[in-house]
Scaffold this active site. Sequence first.
Site, PDB file in Angstrom:
ATOM      1  NE  ARG A  12     -12.776  25.702 -19.893  1.00 40.30           N
ATOM      2  CZ  ARG A  12     -13.892  25.414 -19.697  1.00 40.30           C
ATOM      3  NH1 ARG A  12     -15.103  25.661 -20.362  1.00 40.30           N
ATOM      4  NH2 ARG A  12     -14.115  25.090 -18.772  1.00 40.30           N
ATOM      5  CB  ILE A  14      -4.894  20.750 -18.544  1.00 34.69           C
ATOM      6  CG1 ILE A  14      -4.296  21.071 -17.184  1.00 34.69           C
ATOM      7  CG2 ILE A  14      -4.551  19.825 -19.161  1.00 34.69           C
ATOM      8  CD1 ILE A  14      -4.877  20.534 -16.735  1.00 34.69           C
ATOM      9  CG  ASP A  88     -15.997  20.316  -5.868  1.00 38.90           C
ATOM     10  OD1 ASP A  88     -15.551  19.330  -6.382  1.00 38.90           O
ATOM     11  OD2 ASP A  88     -14.967  21.293  -5.941  1.00 38.90           O
ATOM     12  CD  GLN A 141      -9.361  19.040  -1.416  1.00 37.72           C
ATOM     13  OE1 GLN A 141      -9.433  18.914  -0.054  1.00 37.72           O
ATOM     14  NE2 GLN A 141      -8.554  19.518  -2.001  1.00 37.72           N
ATOM     15  CD  GLN A 144     -12.240  18.025  -5.566  1.00 37.89           C
ATOM     16  OE1 GLN A 144     -11.386  17.693  -5.620  1.00 37.89           O
ATOM     17  NE2 GLN A 144     -13.061  18.566  -6.539  1.00 37.89           N
ATOM     18  CE1 TYR A 147     -12.662  16.869 -11.257  1.00 36.04           C
ATOM     19  CE2 TYR A 147     -10.665  16.298  -9.118  1.00 36.04           C
ATOM     20  CZ  TYR A 147     -11.157  16.438 -10.533  1.00 36.04           C
ATOM     21  OH  TYR A 147     -10.285  16.684 -11.270  1.00 36.04           O
ATOM     22  N   PRO A 177      -2.623  14.974 -11.924  1.00 42.59           N
ATOM     23  CG  PRO A 177      -3.018  16.587 -14.255  1.00 42.59           C
ATOM     24  CD  PRO A 177      -3.429  14.746 -12.956  1.00 42.59           C
ATOM     25  CE1 TYR A 179      -7.016  21.702  -5.835  1.00 41.13           C
ATOM     26  CE2 TYR A 179      -5.339  20.579  -5.576  1.00 41.13           C
ATOM     27  CZ  TYR A 179      -6.296  21.214  -5.515  1.00 41.13           C
ATOM     28  OH  TYR A 179      -7.666  20.378  -4.373  1.00 41.13           O
TER      29      TYR A 179
END
Length: 239
Positions: A12, A14, A88, A141, A144, A147, A177, A179
């Site tokens: 599913r 990307i 997050d 970010q 995050q 992450y 990548p 967003y």
Amino acid sequence: MTKVAIVTGGTRGIGEAISLALKKMGYVVAANYAGNDEKARAFSERTGIDSFRWDVGDHQACLDGCAAVADRLGSVDIVVNNAGITRDGVLAKMSFDDWNEVMRINLGGCFNMAKATFDGMRQRGWGRFVNIGSVNGQAGQYGQVNYAAAKSGIHGFTKALAQEGAKYGITVNAIAPGYVDTDMVAAVPAQVLEKIVAKIPVGRLGHAGEIARGVAFLCSEEAGFVTGSTMSINGGQHM
Ligand code: NAD
């Protein structure tokens, strides 16, 4: 012999776009997944791509899963480490489990998959790894730390493994990548997303296919001199 590619989280978002792009190039593709068997079956029926269930954060499961792919399809020549999750929260609210799970899957998954497949590629003298990092691993970010740390780790992992693979014809690259319009981003609250899009010079979210085309290039024969690099595909959203 036709080369075989494993795309983790390949049924599913990307990952699906990457599985389809590699199939279009003539590779035999195995799409790994961790969640819903029924959705994976539907993906396989729709695309003609075999799907294989295992948790990339589990070392033994990666060894067994990659062996099952090699048994059914012949070998494993290309690995796209795309599987990833978010958990997050600001530091004060982030649990140890949120930290550990994101590191286990997002970064540990790359290590586990490399452990399971690098040696076979070395023996055959050819291989491709593409690891999906993130603009948030490059720039950080808010909310995050887990992450961003895992994705930043992927970029370091990529450069280090590239040095080991080079003399065996194995290239190791990353894509960062920006967003992209997938389920992962659909989970971001609308007002937050609006502010994010306002900072993307191209003025929109990316499409999964735009990431997949970068992966396809890095997996091609022609990209043999590209290794240890990170391709940023982010609509101009530089830090
Ligand atoms: P998604 O949530 O739609 O897909 C993630 C995939 O990973 C799913 O197929 C899921 O089943 C799989 N997965 C999760 N845990 C797994 C595990 N333990 N074992 C095997 N598979 C597992 O997300 P997406 O947006 O398609 O993201 C794909 C990759 O791109 C992720 O690594 C993500 O961090 C990265 N990325 C996404 C964006 C974005 O904006 N969507 C931006 C930068 C980076």
